[in-house]
Write a protein that holds these residues in place. Structure first.
Motif, PDB file in Angstrom:
ATOM      1  N   VAL A 155       0.864  -1.175   0.000  1.00 47.65           N
ATOM      2  CA  VAL A 155       0.000   0.000   0.000  1.00 47.65           C
ATOM      3  C   VAL A 155       0.905   1.231   0.000  1.00 47.65           C
ATOM      4  O   VAL A 155       1.716   1.416   0.909  1.00 47.65           O
ATOM      5  CB  VAL A 155      -0.937   0.014   1.224  1.00 47.65           C
ATOM      6  CG1 VAL A 155      -1.768   1.301   1.235  1.00 47.65           C
ATOM      7  CG2 VAL A 155      -1.860  -1.206   1.200  1.00 47.65           C
ATOM      8  N   HIS A 156       0.779   2.028  -1.029  1.00 42.32           N
ATOM      9  CA  HIS A 156       1.672   3.186  -1.197  1.00 42.32           C
ATOM     10  C   HIS A 156       1.540   4.155  -0.032  1.00 42.32           C
ATOM     11  O   HIS A 156       0.465   4.332   0.551  1.00 42.32           O
ATOM     12  CB  HIS A 156       1.336   3.891  -2.511  1.00 42.32           C
ATOM     13  CG  HIS A 156       2.401   4.811  -2.984  1.00 42.32           C
ATOM     14  ND1 HIS A 156       2.537   6.096  -2.525  1.00 42.32           N
ATOM     15  CD2 HIS A 156       3.413   4.626  -3.888  1.00 42.32           C
ATOM     16  CE1 HIS A 156       3.559   6.680  -3.119  1.00 42.32           C
ATOM     17  NE2 HIS A 156       4.114   5.813  -3.946  1.00 42.32           N
ATOM     18  N   SER A 159      -1.329   6.649   0.336  1.00 42.46           N
ATOM     19  CA  SER A 159      -2.702   6.172   0.532  1.00 42.46           C
ATOM     20  C   SER A 159      -3.274   6.715   1.833  1.00 42.46           C
ATOM     21  O   SER A 159      -2.537   7.004   2.786  1.00 42.46           O
ATOM     22  CB  SER A 159      -2.719   4.642   0.558  1.00 42.46           C
ATOM     23  OG  SER A 159      -2.251   4.109  -0.662  1.00 42.46           O
ATOM     24  N   TYR A 160      -4.612   6.832   1.864  1.00 42.32           N
ATOM     25  CA  TYR A 160      -5.282   7.355   3.058  1.00 42.32           C
ATOM     26  C   TYR A 160      -6.626   6.653   3.219  1.00 42.32           C
ATOM     27  O   TYR A 160      -7.557   6.900   2.464  1.00 42.32           O
ATOM     28  CB  TYR A 160      -5.469   8.866   2.948  1.00 42.32           C
ATOM     29  CG  TYR A 160      -6.128   9.503   4.144  1.00 42.32           C
ATOM     30  CD1 TYR A 160      -7.400  10.065   4.044  1.00 42.32           C
ATOM     31  CD2 TYR A 160      -5.482   9.539   5.380  1.00 42.32           C
ATOM     32  CE1 TYR A 160      -8.013  10.637   5.143  1.00 42.32           C
ATOM     33  CE2 TYR A 160      -6.085  10.125   6.474  1.00 42.32           C
ATOM     34  CZ  TYR A 160      -7.357  10.666   6.355  1.00 42.32           C
ATOM     35  OH  TYR A 160      -7.963  11.234   7.448  1.00 42.32           O
ATOM     36  N   ASN A 161      -6.689   5.745   4.164  1.00 44.93           N
ATOM     37  CA  ASN A 161      -7.903   4.965   4.420  1.00 44.93           C
ATOM     38  C   ASN A 161      -8.984   5.852   5.038  1.00 44.93           C
ATOM     39  O   ASN A 161      -8.717   6.536   6.028  1.00 44.93           O
ATOM     40  CB  ASN A 161      -7.554   3.819   5.383  1.00 44.93           C
ATOM     41  CG  ASN A 161      -8.628   2.758   5.466  1.00 44.93           C
ATOM     42  OD1 ASN A 161      -9.744   2.951   4.993  1.00 44.93           O
ATOM     43  ND2 ASN A 161      -8.294   1.632   6.084  1.00 44.93           N
ATOM     44  N   TYR A 164      -8.484   7.077  -0.248  1.00 42.52           N
ATOM     45  CA  TYR A 164      -7.591   6.929  -1.398  1.00 42.52           C
ATOM     46  C   TYR A 164      -6.683   5.722  -1.194  1.00 42.52           C
ATOM     47  O   TYR A 164      -6.040   5.589  -0.157  1.00 42.52           O
ATOM     48  CB  TYR A 164      -6.736   8.188  -1.575  1.00 42.52           C
ATOM     49  CG  TYR A 164      -5.707   8.094  -2.679  1.00 42.52           C
ATOM     50  CD1 TYR A 164      -6.096   8.109  -4.019  1.00 42.52           C
ATOM     51  CD2 TYR A 164      -4.351   7.982  -2.380  1.00 42.52           C
ATOM     52  CE1 TYR A 164      -5.154   8.018  -5.029  1.00 42.52           C
ATOM     53  CE2 TYR A 164      -3.394   7.896  -3.391  1.00 42.52           C
ATOM     54  CZ  TYR A 164      -3.805   7.916  -4.711  1.00 42.52           C
ATOM     55  OH  TYR A 164      -2.883   7.826  -5.708  1.00 42.52           O
ATOM     56  N   LEU A 165      -6.674   4.841  -2.198  1.00 44.35           N
ATOM     57  CA  LEU A 165      -5.831   3.647  -2.146  1.00 44.35           C
ATOM     58  C   LEU A 165      -4.924   3.602  -3.359  1.00 44.35           C
ATOM     59  O   LEU A 165      -5.389   3.703  -4.494  1.00 44.35           O
ATOM     60  CB  LEU A 165      -6.696   2.376  -2.120  1.00 44.35           C
ATOM     61  CG  LEU A 165      -5.940   1.049  -2.252  1.00 44.35           C
ATOM     62  CD1 LEU A 165      -5.063   0.801  -1.025  1.00 44.35           C
ATOM     63  CD2 LEU A 165      -6.916  -0.108  -2.459  1.00 44.35           C
ATOM     64  N   ALA A 166      -3.650   3.473  -3.105  1.00 44.15           N
ATOM     65  CA  ALA A 166      -2.677   3.243  -4.178  1.00 44.15           C
ATOM     66  C   ALA A 166      -1.841   2.038  -3.780  1.00 44.15           C
ATOM     67  O   ALA A 166      -1.456   1.897  -2.616  1.00 44.15           O
ATOM     68  CB  ALA A 166      -1.785   4.463  -4.386  1.00 44.15           C
ATOM     69  N   ASP A 203      -3.864   3.171  -8.637  1.00 43.13           N
ATOM     70  CA  ASP A 203      -4.617   3.818  -7.557  1.00 43.13           C
ATOM     71  C   ASP A 203      -6.115   3.846  -7.831  1.00 43.13           C
ATOM     72  O   ASP A 203      -6.585   3.559  -8.940  1.00 43.13           O
ATOM     73  CB  ASP A 203      -4.084   5.223  -7.273  1.00 43.13           C
ATOM     74  CG  ASP A 203      -4.499   6.259  -8.320  1.00 43.13           C
ATOM     75  OD1 ASP A 203      -5.051   5.901  -9.377  1.00 43.13           O
ATOM     76  OD2 ASP A 203      -4.270   7.465  -8.075  1.00 43.13           O
ATOM     77  N   ALA A 239      -1.257   2.823   5.152  1.00 43.59           N
ATOM     78  CA  ALA A 239      -0.208   3.176   4.199  1.00 43.59           C
ATOM     79  C   ALA A 239       1.106   2.540   4.636  1.00 43.59           C
ATOM     80  O   ALA A 239       1.456   2.544   5.812  1.00 43.59           O
ATOM     81  CB  ALA A 239      -0.066   4.690   4.112  1.00 43.59           C
TER      82      ALA A 239
END
Length: 250
Positions: A155-156, A159-161, A164-166, A203, A239
């Motif tokens: 998980v990059h 990322s912010y749960n 946003y997921l990368a 992403d 992240a």
């Protein structure tokens, strides 16, 4: 219409990739050089998005590859055997490298880390080989082998749960390319395509809530297939966390 367009683009991508999977005992002629590095390690700012991971993968024996081999990031993580062609200085085996970046110049397909470049030399002739700067080489794509790993992703850090997921695809075993990544959306009963941001990074804005199931479109010796991970990303993903997909690629 959108689905047909997406399938068309994937087909074009596969056609471009076809020559890269024709493994044989025949090597392709090219040229290679190396880049400057104060510690002889790789560049953490490479176009594949590996960051610090890219400095140490394969013990630092890595390479930037030409735009053709990089192929919009699909070639990230590919493994090659590269050997130079100056008999007094070059070993028969050459070096085994992992593609972690893109770049070309002077007709090169490989811009090697200093460590990888030196590994092409016969023992005791490394300095002579470095003095050439650019050398004629031959290369072939070979299977990637990572002890204890196969298809692993991270998980990059950006990322912010849950907004946003990368993900960054790290280890891909065998001779395989990841063409696309999708996330299962349970409430709609459909797969959602992640965007390839750059290199090996994909992403998705506002991903589904809860545990996440991923599938990967893999192109390799078995053709082109969707492969679903039996391991879901937990709902409390963070992240920087790394996950083993438990997908075995050969």
């Amino acid at each position: 219409m959108k689905q047909s367009h997406a399938l068309f683009l994937l087909l074009v991508q596969v056609i471009v990739l076809l020559p890269l999977h024709c493994l044989s005992d025949d090597f392709v002629s090219s040229r290679a050089t190396y880049y400057g590095s104060p510690d002889c390690k790789a560049n953490p700012r490479g176009h594949c998005g590996y960051g610090e991971f890219g400095r140490d993968i394969n013990n630092g024996e890595v390479s930037g590859v030409s735009w053709r081999l990089w192929n919009n990031g699909t070639g990230c993580g590919a493994c090659y055997q590269v050997r130079c062609k100056i008999p007094p200085h070059c070993s028969e085996e050459g070096v085994y490298v992992v593609a972690t970046d893109s770049g070309e110049g002077h007709g090169t397909d490989f811009i090697l880390s200093p460590k990888a470049y030196g590994r092409m030399a016969r023992p005791g002739t490394e300095n002579q080989l470095y003095s050439f700067g650019v050398v004629d080489v031959e290369y072939q794509r070979i299977p990637c082998r990572y002890a204890g790993y196969n298809l692993v992703f991270k998980v990059h850090e950006k990322s912010y749960n849950p907004h946003y997921l990368a993900i960054l695809v790290l280890y891909v075993g065998g001779v395989n390319d990841i063409l696309a990544v999708e996330v299962w959306q349970e409430d709609c009963k459909e797969w959602i395509r992640m965007r390839r941001v750059f290199g090996a990074v994909h992403d998705l804005q506002n991903p589904p809530r809860g545990a996440l199931t991923l599938r990967f479109l893999v192109y390799g010796s078995a053709g082109i297939n969707w492969v679903q991970s039996p391991n879901a990303i937990p709902a409390d993903w963070t992240a920087g966390a790394t996950y083993d997909s438990n997908i075995l690629l050969t």
